[in-house]
Design an enzyme around this catalytic site. Structure first.
Site, PDB file in Angstrom:
ATOM      1  N   ASP A  26     127.143 122.255  92.479  1.00 50.37           N
ATOM      2  CA  ASP A  26     126.834 120.978  93.134  1.00 50.37           C
ATOM      3  C   ASP A  26     125.323 120.811  93.272  1.00 50.37           C
ATOM      4  O   ASP A  26     124.840 119.757  93.694  1.00 50.37           O
ATOM      5  CB  ASP A  26     127.565 120.834  94.476  1.00 50.37           C
ATOM      6  CG  ASP A  26     127.153 121.895  95.495  1.00 50.37           C
ATOM      7  OD1 ASP A  26     126.405 122.823  95.137  1.00 50.37           O
ATOM      8  OD2 ASP A  26     127.596 121.795  96.657  1.00 50.37           O
ATOM      9  N   ASP A  41     132.129 123.641  91.023  1.00 54.11           N
ATOM     10  CA  ASP A  41     131.817 123.680  92.454  1.00 54.11           C
ATOM     11  C   ASP A  41     132.516 122.529  93.162  1.00 54.11           C
ATOM     12  O   ASP A  41     132.392 121.373  92.748  1.00 54.11           O
ATOM     13  CB  ASP A  41     130.298 123.480  92.606  1.00 54.11           C
ATOM     14  CG  ASP A  41     129.678 124.448  93.573  1.00 54.11           C
ATOM     15  OD1 ASP A  41     130.409 125.189  94.241  1.00 54.11           O
ATOM     16  OD2 ASP A  41     128.431 124.467  93.632  1.00 54.11           O
ATOM     17  N   LYS A  82     134.890 126.774  92.936  1.00 56.55           N
ATOM     18  CA  LYS A  82     134.090 127.516  93.927  1.00 56.55           C
ATOM     19  C   LYS A  82     133.984 126.698  95.205  1.00 56.55           C
ATOM     20  O   LYS A  82     133.811 125.473  95.140  1.00 56.55           O
ATOM     21  CB  LYS A  82     132.683 127.800  93.373  1.00 56.55           C
ATOM     22  CG  LYS A  82     131.757 128.464  94.389  1.00 56.55           C
ATOM     23  CD  LYS A  82     130.540 129.056  93.741  1.00 56.55           C
ATOM     24  CE  LYS A  82     129.348 128.135  93.609  1.00 56.55           C
ATOM     25  NZ  LYS A  82     128.882 127.525  94.881  1.00 56.55           N
ATOM     26  N   GLU A 116     132.353 126.943  99.427  1.00 57.76           N
ATOM     27  CA  GLU A 116     131.435 127.662 100.320  1.00 57.76           C
ATOM     28  C   GLU A 116     132.112 128.003 101.644  1.00 57.76           C
ATOM     29  O   GLU A 116     132.963 127.251 102.124  1.00 57.76           O
ATOM     30  CB  GLU A 116     130.188 126.798 100.588  1.00 57.76           C
ATOM     31  CG  GLU A 116     129.360 126.541  99.346  1.00 57.76           C
ATOM     32  CD  GLU A 116     128.088 125.748  99.632  1.00 57.76           C
ATOM     33  OE1 GLU A 116     127.755 125.509 100.815  1.00 57.76           O
ATOM     34  OE2 GLU A 116     127.412 125.372  98.648  1.00 57.76           O
ATOM     35  N   GLU A 120     124.456 134.314  98.348  1.00 56.28           N
ATOM     36  CA  GLU A 120     123.183 133.580  98.231  1.00 56.28           C
ATOM     37  C   GLU A 120     122.296 133.842  99.446  1.00 56.28           C
ATOM     38  O   GLU A 120     122.760 133.827 100.601  1.00 56.28           O
ATOM     39  CB  GLU A 120     123.465 132.068  98.112  1.00 56.28           C
ATOM     40  CG  GLU A 120     122.178 131.237  98.043  1.00 56.28           C
ATOM     41  CD  GLU A 120     122.363 129.819  97.537  1.00 56.28           C
ATOM     42  OE1 GLU A 120     123.494 129.428  97.199  1.00 56.28           O
ATOM     43  OE2 GLU A 120     121.348 129.105  97.479  1.00 56.28           O
TER      44      GLU A 120
END
Ligand code: KIV
Length: 301
Positions: free
Chosen positions: A59, A98, A128, A130, A197
Site C-alpha cells: 500500500d 497489501d 498482507k 498489519e 518493520e
C-alpha cells in the site's frame, strides 16, 4: 507505443515457482529470502525476471505511485488495479497484495470478502495485513478461507496516527514484550511470513529465532530470514531523503531526467525524428504521388 518486448531476461526461464511452502524451506535451509515491491506491469516483470523471491504490491503505492501523503487514503479498487497489472508481469515470484487501511479493520465479513477479491480478481497468492495479536483471530478466519496471509508488525504505517508518527517500535522492555507476543500470536494463527518493520535488530533477531514462520525485515536489521525494500527507494524515485535502512542501488530519477531533457532538446532542434525513424511510401506510390503533384502544379493549382 512501441511493441518491442522487454529485453534482457536475467533469470532462468525455468526458475521454479516460489510458494508459501518454499518460503519455509528457505528458512529451514538458512537461505535468505528477497522481496521487493512492484506496482505495475513493467517493474513487476523486471523484478521477477531478476530472480526476486517475493513481489509485494504494497500500500506504499499510495505515496510512490499516487502521490498521497500516507497510506491511509488508498482504496481497495486502487490496490486491485495495481495488483492486476503486477500479476500480468510476475511468473515465478510469490505475489503478495497489501490490504489497504479500512478494508479489514471494520468488519470481519468485509475483511474476508476483500481478501478474496485480491485472490479472485487480482490473482494474488497471499494477502498482507498489519497488526499483532489483536489480528490473530481474523488471520485464522482468512487462512480458513484458503487464503494465505502475511503478517506485518512493528512500525505499521497504517497506525501512523496512533503511533504519533513513523517511530521505531520495541525500544523498551514493554515494547519488546509486546512485539514478541504479536509475533508468537501470528505464528500460531498460521501466517505464511511475517514482515518486521522498524525495530531494533536485536528484537527482530529474537523474533526470527523464536518462530518457525519466515520473517522479512525492513529497517529490522540483518538477522531476519529475508529482506524487503520499496522499489522506488532503491532506484531513487521517491523525491525525498531516504530512511536510514534504505540502500540506493541506482539513480533512476537522474536517468529519466536526462532522457526526457535529451528528447525535448531533439524535438525543439528538429533532430527528432530523423529520416531513419520515419516511415516511407513504397517507390511506385511515391512516383505516382509525385506525378499527381507535378500535374497539379502545372495546372496552377
Ligand atoms: O507497503 C509496503 O510497501 C510495505 C513494505 C514496506 C513492507 O508494507
Amino acid at each position: 507505443m512501441s511493441l518491442t518486448p522487454i529485453h534482457g531476461r536475467l533469470s532462468d526461464e525455468s526458475r521454479p515457482k516460489v510458494t508459501t511452502a518454499s518460503l519455509r524451506e528457505l528458512k529451514l535451509h538458512h537461505e535468505t529470502i528477497s522481496c521487493l515491491t512492484a506496482y505495475d506491469y513493467a517493474t513487476a516483470r523486471l523484478v521477477d525476471e531478476a530472480g526476486i523471491d517475493m513481489v509485494l504490491v504494497g500500500d506504499s503505492l499510495a505515496q510512490t505511485m499516487l502521490g498521497y501523503e500516507n497510506t491511509l487514503s488508498v482504496t481497495m479498487d486502487e490496490m486491485l488495479h495495481h495488483v492486476k497489472a503486477v500479476r500480468r508481469g510476475v511468473k515465478s515470484a510469490l505475489l503478495i497484495a497489501d490490504m489497504p487501511y479500512g478494508s479489514y479493520q471494520v468488519d470481519e465479513k468485509d475483511a474476508l470478502l476483500n481478501a478474496a477479491r485480491f485472490v479472485k480478481e487480482g490473482g494474488a497468492e497471499v494477502v498482507k495485513l498489519e497488526g499483532g495479536e489483536r489480528r490473530a483471530d481474523l488471520i485464522r478466519r482468512i487462512v480458513d478461507a484458503e487464503i494465505p496471509v502475511a503478517g506485518h508488525i512493528g512500525l505499521t504505517p497504517q497506525s501512523v496516527n496512533v503511533m504519533g508518527g513513523y517511530k521505531v517500535q520495541g525500544k523498551n522492555m514493554s515494547g519488546i514484550e509486546q512485539l514478541m507476543r504479536d509475533a508468537v500470536a501470528l505464528d500460531r494463527a498460521g501466517v505464511s511470513c511475517l514482515f518486521l518493520e522498524g525495530m531494533p535488530r536485536e528484537v527482530a533477531g529474537m523474533i526470527t529465532a523464536e518462530i518457525s514462520t519466515p520473517t522479512i525485515g525492513i529497517g529490522a536489521g540483518p538477522e531476519c530470514d529475508g529482506q524487503v525494500l520499496v522499489f522506488h527507494d532503491i532506484v531513487n524515485l521517491t523525491f525525498g531523503p531516504p530512511a536510514k535502512f534504505v540502500r540506493r542501488y541506482e539513480d533512476a530519477a537522474a536517468l529519466i531526467t536526462q532522457a526526457v531533457q535529451a528528447f525535448r532538446a531533439d524535438v525543439k532542434s528538429h533532430q527528432y525524428p530523423s529520416d531513419e525513424e520515419s516511415y516511407h511510401l513504397p517507390r511506385e506510390t511515391k512516383a505516382g504521388l509525385e506525378s499527381v503533384l507535378a500535374r497539379k502544379r502545372a495546372m496552377g493549382r
